[in-house]
Design a protein around this motif. Structure first.
Motif: not given
Length: 708
Positions: A238, A240, A249, A251, A324-326, A397, A419-420, A423
């Motif tokens: 992780n 980024y 973030q 990529k 998943k990370s997202n 989160y 991550l999500a 965003e």
């Protein structure tokens, strides 16, 4: 007896104060030992000879605080009780290694936290061995580098053995900058990067993915590929690239490489996934830039090395499927399994849910959640022990923090859904900002319709004005950083004469003297740092122009005290680039450092040029006098304010012979670091002409005021 107790009390207070006192390190030390205690560094402090740092030492680095090491260092502790910490709100630099010495450097069991550049190995440094192992680099927020290793000393006439540089068993977590290795392949430097944990680090930049947008980056040329850096058995989790402006973030960004070598082998590392495409996407190599080496990362580890610093590398649901990370969470998970490379202790850990208060707010709240845990077959099973109905439907989160390993050593936190969440938060904030701007515009329109113009006073000011200006000048050109604020700020002063052509137009002329200077060290660009150029240029400018006054320039100051204006004009500039070599200042134009005097086809550049400027001013009128702020941007018609244009590097021997007794100086200023100049230009021809910015204050007085 009463007096006896008073004496004892005073003694205790004095003893406690002494015990917690803080010593300041300053000046120059030789063969020095820092004993247990707390110390402050707020300037450049030089350590020559042998430096020993005892356990239980805490050194606080305030702004400009730098530990400059000119000899050996031995800083070893078993329980991470040697701490190099940046002062809160006034962060210092860190440790710089300089000079050529046949001694060793060892940092073992040290915490580097909240520093600008924790470790910086300066150009032409040399030590026989460097051991940086079993340390913790955490929450270092500097903009340049986390660790920077420049080209070491090299002499073809000395038989120095290659430096043995080991970066082993360290934890790098929650840092905001990269590790820069100037030469991943070197004649006299053997770097071993093994068994480290790189987790939750952020590299701030723009949306575009470049070489320097990675956690580790550097150059690998075929010509120097004798000792190639070894990168093996590390965990990359992780890390980024993050947008500077939005915080989004972009990529995963683990490794960036450039140079002439065909391939770079880094097999045997763990990247938090078993998908080769995801791993490849986190590496900047030949697939992004055809002129870069190809990074061969296979075979890669499918699980992290248990010998690395303890870390959580993923999470599963109770069905054994990867989370998943997202993943987007709308409420806390009821249960999950942590995956770690070794045993971790959650006894004193804290589980919390960070969430958005509502869908129309970017404001976040945090709720601590009680949980139970027990070791399972695949990892540690974590179960939330209470339902929180009020959190259902809340985007957020999970964060598991305050984790330790069996040695009671810090373990980086686990975040699920961050991550999500990030965003989502950025999108909401962008929407709210747009609505706020639209509301402000609507309010201004309503005020304009309803408002009445203020009565213009019959009392008027004179048409002529004269003033003094003073401030600073910042250069931008071949030798500069793209970020203006990272460049040198030099003094600028002058006089300003104006005439009010009409109530909203002022003709003026400005005569000013300024100094422009800069160094490639400030550029933040690896190629420019390697180029090593610097300059200083005094300039004299005469600048006629026109100001467009947004407020009646002759109206009664009691009515309109604040008076903004914008202006444009022409610059006539005389300049003289200079540099210092062996303690002597040289006129760079007369040396022809770009080869201007070596043949009849080239001509020396002129030290006079024209340019255009645009300015913004804000004045506060007090009767006939005013005090104001100004900022102006000046674009010139020359690329030689810094003596560096898009010229090919000249032949060293020809340049030396053409300058007689100044031959050595001309060769130095042409190529200070003696880099390979084959088919290269001294400056990028697409970068355009030089420019500079002026900011400062003005004091002005109106003359010949009419009688009213």
């Amino acid at each position: 007896m009463r007096y006896f107790y008073n004496i004892i009390t005073v003694f205790c207070i004095f003893f406690c104060s002494a015990a917690y006192s803080q010593d300041t390190l300053q000046g120059t030390y030789k063969d020095y030992k820092i004993e247990a205690g707390e110390y402050l560094i707020n300037e450049n402090v030089q350590f020559n000879g042998s430096l020993i740092i005892s356990p239980n030492v805490k050194i606080i680095f305030e702004k400009k605080g730098t530990m400059i090491i000119g000899g050996s260092v031995r800083a070893i502790s078993e329980n991470f009780d040697i701490k190099f910490i940046g002062a809160e709100g006034n962060v210092g630099n860190g440790v710089i290694i300089v000079d050529k010495q046949n001694v060793e450097i060892e940092f073992n069991g040290v915490i580097f936290k909240n520093l600008n550049t924790p470790l910086f190995f300066e150009n032409s440094w040399y030590r026989t061995k460097v051991n940086v192992r079993n340390n913790i680099f955490i929450q270092n927020y500097g903009k340049i580098s986390l660790i920077q290793i420049l080209t070491p000393y090299n002499s073809y006439f000395e038989n120095d053995l290659p430096i043995e540089f080991k970066l082993n068993g360290n934890l790098f977590a929650e840092n905001n900058s990269s590790i820069f290795i100037q030469d991943l392949g070197s004649l006299n430097l053997k770097i071993d990067i093994t068994n480290n944990t790189f987790i939750n680090n952020k590299i701030f930049g723009l949306d575009s993915y470049t070489i320097s947008s990675n956690l580790i980056y550097g150059r690998l040329d075929e010509i120097n590929a004798v000792n190639i850096t070894k990168i093996e058995a590390n965990s990359f989790i992780n890390n980024y690239l993050v947008n500077n402006l939005t915080g989004l973030q972009i990529k995963k960004a683990n490794l960036g490489i450039y140079g002439t070598k065909e391939t770079f082998n880094i097999g045997g590392n763990f990247f938090g996934t078993i998908d080769p495409d995801q791993i490849a996407n986190s590496i900047y190599d030949k697939k992004y830039n055809y002129n870069s080496p190809l990074v061969a990362f296979e075979p890669f580890l499918t699980a992290p090395n248990p010998e690395n610093p303890a870390h959580i590398y993923g999470a599963l649901n109770f069905e054994g499927k990867e989370i998943k990370s997202n993943v987007l969470l709308n409420e806390p998970l009821e249960e999950f399994i942590t995956l770690s490379n070794t045993f971790i202790d959650l006894t004193n850990a804290e589980l919390s849910y960070v969430y958005l208060k509502d869908t129309l707010s970017a404001e976040a709240s945090k709720k601590v959640i009680p949980f139970k845990f027990k070791p399972g077959e695949k990892g540690i099973n974590v179960t939330v022990s209470k339902e929180f109905n009020e959190l259902k439907g809340k985007v957020g989160y999970l964060e598991l923090d305050n984790i330790i390993d069996t040695n009671k050593t810090y373990v980086p936190k686990l975040q699920i859904g961050q991550l999500a969440f990030g965003e989502k938060k950025i999108k909401i904030k962008a929407t709210l900002d747009k609505i706020e701007k639209e509301m402000e515009l609507l309010k201004k329109q309503q005020d304009s319709i309803k408002g009445n113009e203020e009565e213009i006073s019959k009392t008027e000011l004179g048409k002529f004005e004269v003033g003094l200006i003073a401030g600073g000048a910042i250069f931008r050109g071949s030798i500069s950083n793209n970020n203006f604020m990272e460049n040198d700020l030099n003094i600028s002063f002058g006089i300003d004469i104006g005439y009010n052509v009409n109530p909203y137009l002022t003709a003026r002329i400005n005569i000013s003297s300024s100094t422009l200077s800069n160094s490639d060290i400030n550029s933040g660009d690896a190629d420019k740092i390697n180029r090593g150029m610097n300059f200083s240029t005094p300039i004299l400018s005469i600048s006629p122009g026109i100001d467009f006054d947004l407020i009646n320039n002759r109206s009664n100051p009691k009515v309109n005290k604040v008076r903004p204006s914008i202006g444009i004009g022409l610059d006539a500039i005389s300049f003289k680039p200079t540099g210092i070599f062996n303690g002597q200042e040289y006129d760079l134009a007369s040396l022809g450092t770009g080869g201007q005097f070596l043949n009849e086809e080239t001509e020396p550049y002129a030290t006079f040029t024209l340019g255009l400027y645009v300015t913004f001013k804000l004045k506060y009128q007090i009767g006939k006098n005013s005090i104001g702020l100004f900022a102006s941007y000046h674009s010139t018609l020359t690329d030689y304010l810094d003596d560096v244009g898009a010229d090919p590097y000249p032949d060293r021997d020809a340049l030396y012979n053409s300058n007689g007794e100044n031959g050595g100086a001309s060769v130095y200023f042409s190529n200070p670091t003696s880099i390979n100049t084959t088919n290269r230009l001294r400056s990028d021809p697409s970068s355009g002409n030089d420019s500079f910015v002026k900011v400062g204050i003005s004091i002005t007085r109106k003359l010949f005021n009419p009688k009213n």
